[in-house]
Design a protein around this motif. Structure first.
Motif, PDB file in Angstrom:
ATOM      1  N   ILE A 118       0.837  -1.352  -0.053  1.00  0.00           N
ATOM      2  CA  ILE A 118      -0.016  -0.059   0.075  1.00  0.00           C
ATOM      3  C   ILE A 118       0.927   1.151   0.142  1.00  0.00           C
ATOM      4  N   ASN A 119       1.898   1.228   0.639  1.00  0.00           N
ATOM      5  CA  ASN A 119       2.860   2.457   0.474  1.00  0.00           C
ATOM      6  C   ASN A 119       3.416   2.677  -1.036  1.00  0.00           C
ATOM      7  N   ASN A 125       0.414   4.640  -2.198  1.00  0.00           N
ATOM      8  CA  ASN A 125       0.575   6.041  -1.863  1.00  0.00           C
ATOM      9  C   ASN A 125       1.353   6.847  -2.128  1.00  0.00           C
ATOM     10  N   TRP A 169      -7.803  10.002  -5.247  1.00  0.00           N
ATOM     11  CA  TRP A 169      -6.241  10.251  -5.113  1.00  0.00           C
ATOM     12  C   TRP A 169      -6.080  11.319  -3.918  1.00  0.00           C
ATOM     13  N   HIS A 193      -7.560  11.443  -0.986  1.00  0.00           N
ATOM     14  CA  HIS A 193      -7.401  10.990   0.084  1.00  0.00           C
ATOM     15  C   HIS A 193      -6.462  10.127   0.580  1.00  0.00           C
ATOM     16  N   ARG A 194      -5.281  10.073  -0.234  1.00  0.00           N
ATOM     17  CA  ARG A 194      -4.161   9.262   0.330  1.00  0.00           C
ATOM     18  C   ARG A 194      -3.497   9.962   1.284  1.00  0.00           C
ATOM     19  N   PRO A 195      -2.726   9.407   2.311  1.00  0.00           N
ATOM     20  CA  PRO A 195      -2.329   7.723   2.083  1.00  0.00           C
ATOM     21  C   PRO A 195      -3.523   7.133   2.672  1.00  0.00           C
ATOM     22  N   PHE A 196      -3.700   5.725   1.962  1.00  0.00           N
ATOM     23  CA  PHE A 196      -4.745   4.856   1.849  1.00  0.00           C
ATOM     24  C   PHE A 196      -4.204   3.917   3.081  1.00  0.00           C
ATOM     25  N   LYS A 197      -4.940   3.677   4.073  1.00  0.00           N
ATOM     26  CA  LYS A 197      -4.365   2.836   5.292  1.00  0.00           C
ATOM     27  C   LYS A 197      -4.274   1.346   4.672  1.00  0.00           C
ATOM     28  N   ILE A 208      -9.301   2.095  -0.012  1.00  0.00           N
ATOM     29  CA  ILE A 208      -9.557   2.593  -1.218  1.00  0.00           C
ATOM     30  C   ILE A 208     -10.932   2.020  -1.716  1.00  0.00           C
TER      31      ILE A 208
END
Ligand SMILES: NC(=O)NC1=NC(=O)NC1=O
Length: 168
Positions: free
Chosen positions: A3-4, A7, A33, A35-39, A44
């Motif tokens: 996920i990083n 992000n 987009w 709303h990043r960073p996504f957990k 997402i």
């Protein structure tokens, strides 16, 4: 895919990778987009669902109209997106006999006349028989937006759980 890595994507690469998770609606990944960073992947998905459900009915109907008919003109002309082509062939839409094709055309036409947008269902999760049954049943009532978000989740997982580098 980490996920990083998602992000860290530029806006352009994010939309290039996720642009068609909702059929022909790159606006949706372009919008979330921010709303990043996504957990994680679920985060997402949650942002996409929230965006779609927050649309006015006209917007929801617009999203539905971006979906090609099952076994429709786009399939016959070879103009489906890669994702739709895979999904529709997996659901048996490419091996219909003439009677089945006529039945799908007739049901799709009735559905569009009744609701003003196409019948949409997550083809990956339904057999040919399921699709015909659901299309016949839904001519009475409709749950298309839920199908769009289910369809989107499967496309999203397909991207995120694969090797990101090969898609950029
Ligand atoms: N009208 C539709 O439901 N179209 C589709 N469903 C899918 O899963 N892929 C499509 O192209």
């Amino acid at each position: 895919m980490d996920i990083n890595v998602v992000n860290a994507l530029t806006y352009e690469d994010f939309v290039k990778l996720f642009g068609n998770v909702v059929e022909k609606c790159p606006l949706i990944p372009a919008a979330i987009w921010s709303h990043r960073p996504f957990k994680d992947l679920a985060d997402i998905e949650a942002h996409i669902r929230k965006f779609i459900h927050s649309l006015p009915d006209s917007g929801k109907e617009g999203v539905l109209r971006c979906h090609p008919d099952l076994a429709g003109l786009d399939l016959q002309r070879g103009t489906l997106t890669r994702e739709s082509q895979e999904e529709q062939s997996q659901a048996g839409m490419t091996t219909l006999d003439s009677a089945e094709s006529l039945q799908m055309y007739s049901l799709n036409t009735d559905y569009k006349e009744r609701f003003g947008f196409p019948f949409v269902i997550c083809a990956r999760l339904n057999s040919k028989a399921d699709i015909v049954r659901q299309l016949s049943e839904r001519l009475k009532n409709d749950r298309a937006v839920e199908e769009v978000t289910t369809l989107c989740s499967l496309r999203l997982r397909n991207i995120v759980l694969s090797d990101i580098q090969t898609k950029l």
